[in-house]
Motif scaffolding. Structure first.
Motif, PDB file in Angstrom:
ATOM      1  N   THR A 266       0.907  -1.174  -0.204  1.00 13.27           N
ATOM      2  CA  THR A 266      -0.056  -0.046   0.074  1.00 13.27           C
ATOM      3  C   THR A 266       1.032   1.310  -0.020  1.00 13.27           C
ATOM      4  OG1 THR A 266      -1.954  -1.178   1.198  1.00 13.27           O
ATOM      5  CG2 THR A 266      -1.954   1.243   1.313  1.00 13.27           C
ATOM      6  N   VAL A 267       0.829   1.959  -1.022  1.00  9.80           N
ATOM      7  CA  VAL A 267       1.781   3.031  -1.300  1.00  9.80           C
ATOM      8  C   VAL A 267       0.796   4.218  -0.479  1.00  9.80           C
ATOM      9  CG1 VAL A 267       2.719   4.559  -2.917  1.00  9.80           C
ATOM     10  CG2 VAL A 267       2.543   2.408  -3.315  1.00  9.80           C
ATOM     11  N   TYR A 268      -0.419   4.456  -0.512  1.00 15.32           N
ATOM     12  CA  TYR A 268      -1.058   5.417   0.018  1.00 15.32           C
ATOM     13  C   TYR A 268      -2.336   5.238   0.504  1.00 15.32           C
ATOM     14  CZ  TYR A 268      -3.958   9.473   0.514  1.00 15.32           C
ATOM     15  OH  TYR A 268      -4.964  10.654   1.152  1.00 15.32           O
ATOM     16  N   GLU A 269      -2.724   5.397   1.779  1.00 15.41           N
ATOM     17  CA  GLU A 269      -4.230   5.111   2.161  1.00 15.41           C
ATOM     18  C   GLU A 269      -4.976   6.340   2.808  1.00 15.41           C
ATOM     19  OE1 GLU A 269      -6.169   0.872   3.780  1.00 15.41           O
ATOM     20  OE2 GLU A 269      -3.960   1.498   4.410  1.00 15.41           O
ATOM     21  N   SER A 270      -6.085   6.280   2.737  1.00 15.41           N
ATOM     22  CA  SER A 270      -6.890   7.238   3.751  1.00 15.41           C
ATOM     23  C   SER A 270      -8.249   6.244   4.061  1.00 15.41           C
ATOM     24  CB  SER A 270      -7.197   8.351   2.913  1.00 15.41           C
ATOM     25  OG  SER A 270      -8.266   7.928   1.976  1.00 15.41           O
ATOM     26  N   ARG A 271      -8.981   6.786   4.743  1.00 18.52           N
ATOM     27  CA  ARG A 271     -10.186   6.240   5.298  1.00 18.52           C
ATOM     28  C   ARG A 271     -11.002   5.154   4.184  1.00 18.52           C
ATOM     29  NH1 ARG A 271     -13.423   3.268   6.959  1.00 18.52           N
ATOM     30  NH2 ARG A 271     -15.075   3.368   8.533  1.00 18.52           N
ATOM     31  N   THR A 272     -11.165   5.773   2.899  1.00 27.02           N
ATOM     32  CA  THR A 272     -11.818   4.985   1.875  1.00 27.02           C
ATOM     33  C   THR A 272     -11.096   4.950   0.631  1.00 27.02           C
ATOM     34  OG1 THR A 272     -12.980   6.680   1.298  1.00 27.02           O
ATOM     35  CG2 THR A 272     -14.177   5.286   3.024  1.00 27.02           C
ATOM     36  N   PHE A 273      -9.866   5.287   0.783  1.00 22.82           N
ATOM     37  CA  PHE A 273      -8.981   5.408  -0.717  1.00 22.82           C
ATOM     38  C   PHE A 273      -7.769   4.944  -0.321  1.00 22.82           C
ATOM     39  CE2 PHE A 273      -6.377   7.464  -3.903  1.00 22.82           C
ATOM     40  CZ  PHE A 273      -6.815   7.345  -5.014  1.00 22.82           C
ATOM     41  N   ALA A 274      -7.312   4.220  -1.415  1.00 22.28           N
ATOM     42  CA  ALA A 274      -5.792   3.537  -1.320  1.00 22.28           C
ATOM     43  C   ALA A 274      -5.290   3.449  -2.709  1.00 22.28           C
ATOM     44  CB  ALA A 274      -6.069   2.024  -0.634  1.00 22.28           C
ATOM     45  N   ALA A 275      -3.855   3.757  -2.834  1.00 24.43           N
ATOM     46  CA  ALA A 275      -3.127   3.414  -3.868  1.00 24.43           C
ATOM     47  C   ALA A 275      -2.250   2.113  -3.913  1.00 24.43           C
ATOM     48  CB  ALA A 275      -2.208   4.543  -4.419  1.00 24.43           C
ATOM     49  N   ARG A 276      -2.351   0.914  -4.611  1.00 25.31           N
ATOM     50  CA  ARG A 276      -1.488  -0.199  -4.124  1.00 25.31           C
ATOM     51  C   ARG A 276      -0.673  -0.644  -5.266  1.00 25.31           C
ATOM     52  NH1 ARG A 276      -6.387  -1.014  -1.263  1.00 25.31           N
ATOM     53  NH2 ARG A 276      -6.187  -1.109   0.827  1.00 25.31           N
ATOM     54  N   LEU A 277       0.548  -1.082  -5.078  1.00 30.28           N
ATOM     55  CA  LEU A 277       1.318  -1.685  -6.016  1.00 30.28           C
ATOM     56  C   LEU A 277       1.578  -3.145  -6.081  1.00 30.28           C
ATOM     57  CD1 LEU A 277       3.383  -1.156  -8.547  1.00 30.28           C
ATOM     58  CD2 LEU A 277       5.090  -0.808  -6.546  1.00 30.28           C
ATOM     59  N   PHE A 278       1.252  -3.978  -7.296  1.00 27.78           N
ATOM     60  CA  PHE A 278       1.351  -5.247  -7.008  1.00 27.78           C
ATOM     61  C   PHE A 278       2.282  -5.806  -8.091  1.00 27.78           C
ATOM     62  CE2 PHE A 278      -2.997  -4.260  -5.631  1.00 27.78           C
ATOM     63  CZ  PHE A 278      -3.090  -4.828  -4.516  1.00 27.78           C
ATOM     64  N   ALA A 279       3.033  -6.956  -7.817  1.00 30.03           N
ATOM     65  CA  ALA A 279       4.090  -7.905  -8.777  1.00 30.03           C
ATOM     66  C   ALA A 279       3.774  -9.060  -8.423  1.00 30.03           C
ATOM     67  CB  ALA A 279       5.368  -6.973  -8.473  1.00 30.03           C
ATOM     68  N   GLY A 280       3.941  -9.942  -9.419  1.00 26.18           N
ATOM     69  CA  GLY A 280       3.664 -11.345  -9.345  1.00 26.18           C
ATOM     70  C   GLY A 280       3.998 -12.156 -10.660  1.00 26.18           C
ATOM     71  N   VAL A 281       4.023 -13.540 -10.081  1.00 24.46           N
ATOM     72  CA  VAL A 281       3.900 -14.525 -11.374  1.00 24.46           C
ATOM     73  C   VAL A 281       2.964 -15.247 -11.489  1.00 24.46           C
ATOM     74  CG1 VAL A 281       5.406 -16.144 -12.088  1.00 24.46           C
ATOM     75  CG2 VAL A 281       6.490 -14.332 -10.942  1.00 24.46           C
ATOM     76  N   ARG A 282       2.549 -15.596 -12.716  1.00 23.49           N
ATOM     77  CA  ARG A 282       1.521 -16.485 -12.913  1.00 23.49           C
ATOM     78  C   ARG A 282       1.539 -17.400 -13.992  1.00 23.49           C
ATOM     79  NH1 ARG A 282      -2.165 -11.091 -14.682  1.00 23.49           N
ATOM     80  NH2 ARG A 282      -1.121 -10.690 -16.673  1.00 23.49           N
ATOM     81  N   TYR A 283       0.966 -18.526 -13.971  1.00 26.15           N
ATOM     82  CA  TYR A 283       1.081 -19.473 -14.851  1.00 26.15           C
ATOM     83  C   TYR A 283      -0.168 -20.047 -15.819  1.00 26.15           C
ATOM     84  CZ  TYR A 283       2.018 -24.433 -16.143  1.00 26.15           C
ATOM     85  OH  TYR A 283       2.539 -25.538 -17.065  1.00 26.15           O
ATOM     86  N   ALA A 284      -0.150 -20.036 -16.993  1.00 28.09           N
ATOM     87  CA  ALA A 284      -1.022 -20.200 -17.994  1.00 28.09           C
ATOM     88  C   ALA A 284      -1.367 -21.939 -18.066  1.00 28.09           C
ATOM     89  CB  ALA A 284      -0.715 -19.519 -19.437  1.00 28.09           C
TER      90      ALA A 284
END
Length: 208
Positions: free
Chosen positions: A144-162
């Motif tokens: 979570t990069v930024y968060e208030s009572r009802t708003f947030a900016a989040r960064l995700f990174a990952g790996v998936r398999y088809a």
């Protein structure tokens, strides 16, 4: 005079008892849950995503997926979807449209910032390529990069398999979808190299 006062007092007492019978009962306030964070809510927002070899691709605009995201979260489990698009000027369709839907399980913890580690499954329809794919999301790390009572900016990174997929041949979903050599080659390329990395930033508003 005393009888009159007694009758008046009796009338007032009866009136008060009748009025109290129609008064709504107030619910007791659970002070333990007062101010507690909700465990069930919707997250609605905008997502920016880059995946596979396009994370460092040269076509920054064409390889960027942008769109709306909706997630219903109850506890550590979330179910939702994204509708993403990206301009692909080398394509005849101009726009690449992707619909994603998935289920994930997350563990939340705090280490300086608020983090999450998740896994799950998702499916994606790529109408520009006339195909759909099913993924196992092996790892997704979020912060979570930024968060208030009802708003947030989040960064995700990952790996998936088809682990599965096919062409979209149903004309009601994709009028241009049919079994052709170009679409088949694109599907084979995705399944022959099934691992895919991704980076996503999401701006979300919580709706309780």
């Amino acid at each position: 005079m005393n009888k009159l006062a007694a009758l008046a007092g009796l009338g007032l007492a009866l009136f008060a008892s009748e009025a109290s019978a129609f008064m709504p009962e107030s619910e007791p306030i659970d002070t333990a849950r007062w101010g507690a964070e909700p465990t069930r809510y919707f997250l609605v927002g905008v997502a920016f995503e880059r995946g596979d070899d396009t994370i460092y691709g040269e076509d920054l605009l064409g390889d960027q997926l942008i769109g709306a995201t909706v997630v219903y979260r109850t506890g550590d489990v979330g179910f939702g979807g994204r509708l993403l698009m990206s301009p692909k000027f080398e394509r005849s369709s101009i726009l690449e449209l992707r619909g994603q839907i998935g289920l994930d399980l997350r563990y939340y913890f705090t280490y300086g910032l608020d983090w999450s580690v998740g896994l799950g499954a998702s499916a994606e329809a790529r109408l520009g390529d006339h195909l759909w794919l099913a993924y196992a999301n092996l790892l997704e790390l979020g912060v979570t990069v930024y968060e208030s009572r009802t708003f947030a900016a989040r960064l995700f990174a990952g790996v998936r398999y088809a682990f599965g997929g096919n062409l979209v041949n149903w004309f009601l979903v994709d009028p241009n979808g049919f079994d052709n050599e170009i679409a088949r080659d694109e599907l084979d390329d995705e399944l022959d190299d099934p691992f895919e990395g991704f980076v996503r930033i999401v701006f979300q508003r919580r709706i309780e």
